[in-house]
Design an enzyme around this catalytic site. Structure first.
Site, PDB file in Angstrom:
ATOM      1  N   ASP A 244       0.832  -1.194   0.000  1.00 16.29           N
ATOM      2  CA  ASP A 244       0.000   0.000   0.000  1.00 16.29           C
ATOM      3  C   ASP A 244       0.868   1.247   0.000  1.00 16.29           C
ATOM      4  OD1 ASP A 244      -2.454  -1.031  -0.122  1.00 16.29           O
ATOM      5  OD2 ASP A 244      -2.984  -0.724   1.991  1.00 16.29           O
TER       6      ASP A 244
ATOM      7  N   LYS B 200      -0.171   5.211  -5.409  1.00 14.46           N
ATOM      8  CA  LYS B 200       0.660   6.231  -6.064  1.00 14.46           C
ATOM      9  C   LYS B 200       1.832   6.659  -5.202  1.00 14.46           C
ATOM     10  CE  LYS B 200      -2.860   8.757  -8.455  1.00 14.46           C
ATOM     11  NZ  LYS B 200      -3.828   9.745  -8.049  1.00 14.46           N
TER      12      LYS B 200
ATOM     13  N   MET C  51      -7.842   9.786   8.524  1.00 13.86           N
ATOM     14  CA  MET C  51      -8.235  10.289   7.202  1.00 13.86           C
ATOM     15  C   MET C  51      -9.147  11.510   7.288  1.00 13.86           C
ATOM     16  SD  MET C  51      -8.863   6.760   5.062  1.00 13.86           S
ATOM     17  CE  MET C  51      -9.795   5.889   6.292  1.00 13.86           C
TER      18      MET C  51
HETATM   19  N1  SAH Z   1      -4.738   0.726   8.482  1.00 11.02           N
HETATM   20  C1  SAH Z   1      -4.122   1.970   8.846  1.00 11.02           C
HETATM   21  C2  SAH Z   1      -4.992   3.153   8.525  1.00 11.02           C
HETATM   22  C3  SAH Z   1      -5.264   3.322   7.071  1.00 11.02           C
HETATM   23  S1  SAH Z   1      -6.209   4.728   6.716  1.00 11.02           S
HETATM   24  C4  SAH Z   1      -3.762   1.934  10.330  1.00 11.02           C
HETATM   25  O1  SAH Z   1      -4.152   1.006  11.027  1.00 11.02           O
HETATM   26  O2  SAH Z   1      -3.061   2.810  10.784  1.00 11.02           O
HETATM   27  C5  SAH Z   1      -4.952   5.922   6.430  1.00 11.02           C
HETATM   28  C6  SAH Z   1      -4.973   6.948   7.550  1.00 11.02           C
HETATM   29  O3  SAH Z   1      -4.275   6.442   8.664  1.00 11.02           O
HETATM   30  C7  SAH Z   1      -4.267   8.232   7.216  1.00 11.02           C
HETATM   31  O4  SAH Z   1      -5.103   9.091   6.482  1.00 11.02           O
HETATM   32  C8  SAH Z   1      -3.986   8.780   8.583  1.00 11.02           C
HETATM   33  O5  SAH Z   1      -5.139   9.325   9.162  1.00 11.02           O
HETATM   34  C9  SAH Z   1      -3.657   7.506   9.341  1.00 11.02           C
HETATM   35  N2  SAH Z   1      -2.215   7.250   9.368  1.00 11.02           N
HETATM   36  C10 SAH Z   1      -1.559   6.221   8.819  1.00 11.02           C
HETATM   37  N3  SAH Z   1      -0.243   6.296   9.095  1.00 11.02           N
HETATM   38  C11 SAH Z   1      -0.082   7.408   9.838  1.00 11.02           C
HETATM   39  C12 SAH Z   1       1.040   8.027  10.442  1.00 11.02           C
HETATM   40  N4  SAH Z   1       2.263   7.515  10.332  1.00 11.02           N
HETATM   41  N5  SAH Z   1       0.836   9.160  11.136  1.00 11.02           N
HETATM   42  C13 SAH Z   1      -0.383   9.690  11.275  1.00 11.02           C
HETATM   43  N6  SAH Z   1      -1.473   9.149  10.711  1.00 11.02           N
HETATM   44  C14 SAH Z   1      -1.340   8.017  10.012  1.00 11.02           C
END
Ligand code: SAH
Length: 529
Positions: free
Chosen positions: A56, A78, A197
């Protein structure tokens, strides 16, 4: 390389080989929030065992270094380097096709696969095609990006609930199913909200919470790239957070945290951002084989490390002269090794020739520095007789001459094809008989990784480190017309010889390590103000 035994001692394929040849399989792996260290042990094992890795957008590229070298990597988003995002249907179909072709697929998903990650959809699709999936949990952004920003998401005194919320829902579902009234009510009792998000809709989300009764002075925070070396965050209240995020230009990926815990200011919570190299992006130019120790040292101190290998190591064209010398090692008084790569070469040839530490009985061993000395102990099983105070060839020569009466002695020097002449020349001038053989060759690496070039072009690099003269020469050669990209970047040199080469190339070292080793190099960067 190590010993490769494709068959057991009866000449039959091993059990693991039989298993590997059997049907393909797929594993959804939670890759964590973007720091390669935050994948689970099981997740890493699946990655190491994959034929195909589908990643991803938010999965850190450094994790991919753990995939087998011949594994195929497919970027499904992307940001990860693909030309376009693959649609979810395309990803689903891809997974099915790869498994059916008998391959072991590692499907890496950011954070945890089931936290706003469409993991359940992928599992359902595969199941409907008769394919069973293993799913490995991951460290989700809601618990990790918050923690590293100094926010404990629950707290016995002030926060007894935590709610994960998505700020972006399936557009096809129509309307939002998130009801902000109960969320605001939770916040009023001290509960914590982690909103994923939501950054693009921050003003709207904050407005809804306020409309539903959450107080203006409710603490709120936004953390971008949390739990990674690129983390940036702002802390404020529902009244101020929108402006703060705009001023700091924070954007996705970011997590919004609302609740009393975001306003805690207890000592120790900010350990992550207090590490000495936090926020510094450092390009390291060592060979691929050597980069990891140094990368780990810097990353442990908080640096964002980009690897730009400039050197490839190759075996000599022929092992004959080295093997010949090693077989007759008893005829030499000294074996001189000047790098861990040289030690590694000797260890490998010992293995190939069926020799071991006993062969070195009666031969003295000299090492150029402490890392080489350690490798001599661990890989060859002997303690070096000499390690000079300064880790340069001249100091090694002088120590041999001054302390060991080298005149008339036979020295075997095994090192890189491009090593400087100072050492053998000084020893010969002092009356030693020096035999020198190439134990490894160095060649310029193909090209700089794209993400390193991009970071340099965007002026997002704080340091470039040089651990030998060839790293400097090769980097300049690899940059070609774009060598000006190093202007304005701090340059760290491992020692006087490397510094001299850098100056010859028109690169002025910002700092020089003392002692000339990796801990020394790390220390000068930490100490630089
Ligand atoms: N499955 C992922 C979430 C996917 S949705 C999880 O469990 O973390 C993607 C969202 O996750 C982003 O838009 C943001 O809100 C959050 N996110 C993912 N990585 C992040 C990071 N390193 N720092 C802050 N927010 C993050």
């Amino acid at each position: 390389m190590g010993l490769h035994r494709p068959h057991n001692r009866h000449g039959l394929p091993t059990l693991t080989q039989i298993e590997k040849k059997s049907a393909g399989r797929v594993c959804l792996v939670g890759a964590g929030p973007g720091d390669a260290g935050l994948i689970t042990v099981t997740g890493l094992a699946r990655l190491r065992d994959a034929d195909v890795v589908v990643v991803d957008a938010l999965v850190t590229p450094t994790l991919l270094e753990h995939a087998p070298p011949d594994a195929r990597v497919i970027h499904a988003g992307k940001r990860g380097g693909a030309d376009r995002d693959l649609e979810q249907d395309q990803i689903n179909q891809l997974l099915v096709d790869e498994v059916r072709a008998g391959r072991r697929v590692g499907r890496l998903k950011g954070g945890d696969p089931y936290v706003f990650g469409r993991g359940a959809e992928e599992v359902a699709y595969l199941a409907s095609h008769g394919i069973e999936v293993e799913v490995i949990p991951g460290v989700t952004a809601g618990t990790s990006a918050t923690l590293t920003a100094g926010i404990p998401i629950t707290h016995r005194q002030i926060a007894s609930t935590v709610t994960f919320v998505t700020g972006h829902e399936d557009p096809q579902k129509g309307g939002s199913s998130v009801d902000y009234a109960p969320l605001a009510a939770l916040v009023k009792t001290g509960g914590t909200l982690c909103i994923y998000m939501g950054i693009a809709r921050l003003a709207k989300i904050v407005g809804r919470l306020r409309d539903a009764g959450a107080g203006d002075d409710t603490p709120a925070a936004v953390v971008q790239w949390g739990a990674t070396a690129a983390q940036r965050s702002v802390l404020g209240t529902l009244a101020t957070i929108v402006d703060q995020v705009r001023d700091a230009q924070l954007s996705s990926p970011a997590i919004i945290v609302v609740g009393r815990v975001a306003g805690l200011d207890e000592p120790g919570l900010d350990f992550f951002t207090r590490r000495p190299l936090f926020g510094q992006r450092i390009v390291i130019t060592r060979t691929r084989q050597q980069a990891s120790t140094f990368r780990d040292m810097l990353a442990d101190l908080g640096a964002d490390v980009l690897e730009a290998p400039t050197i490839e190591l190759r075996e000599p064209e022929t092992w004959a002269p080295v093997d010949d010398a090693l077989r007759r090692i008893g005829e030499y008084d000294w074996l001189i090794l000047t790098s861990t790569n040289g030690v590694e070469g000797v260890a490998k040839r010992f293995e190939a020739l069926g020799m071991d530490a006993r062969t070195l009985a009666g031969v003295k061993v000299a090492s150029i520095g402490d890392a080489t000395a350690e490798a001599i102990q661990t890989r060859l099983g002997v303690r070096p007789d000499l390690v000079p105070d300064h880790y340069v060839a001249e100091a090694l020569a002088d120590a041999l001459i001054d302390q060991h009466d080298i005149a008339g002695k036979r020295c075997l020097l095994l090192r890189a094809d491009i090593a400087r002449k100072a050492l053998p020349e000084r020893l010969a001038a002092a009356g030693a008989h020096v035999t020198e053989h190439t134990i490894y060759r160095t060649v310029v690496a193909d090209a700089l990784p794209q993400h390193v070039l991009d970071a340099l072009r965007r002026k997002q690099v704080d340091w470039v480190t040089f651990t030998s003269s060839s790293t400097a020469r090769n980097l300049v050669e690899m940059l070609g017309d774009e060598r000006d990209l190093l202007q304005g970047v701090r340059l760290a040199s491992i020692g006087p010889i490397t510094s001299r080469t850098m100056r010859d190339l028109g690169l002025e070292p910002t700092v020089e390590a003392d002692p000339s080793n990796l801990p020394g190099l790390t220390d000068v960067m930490v100490g630089y103000r």
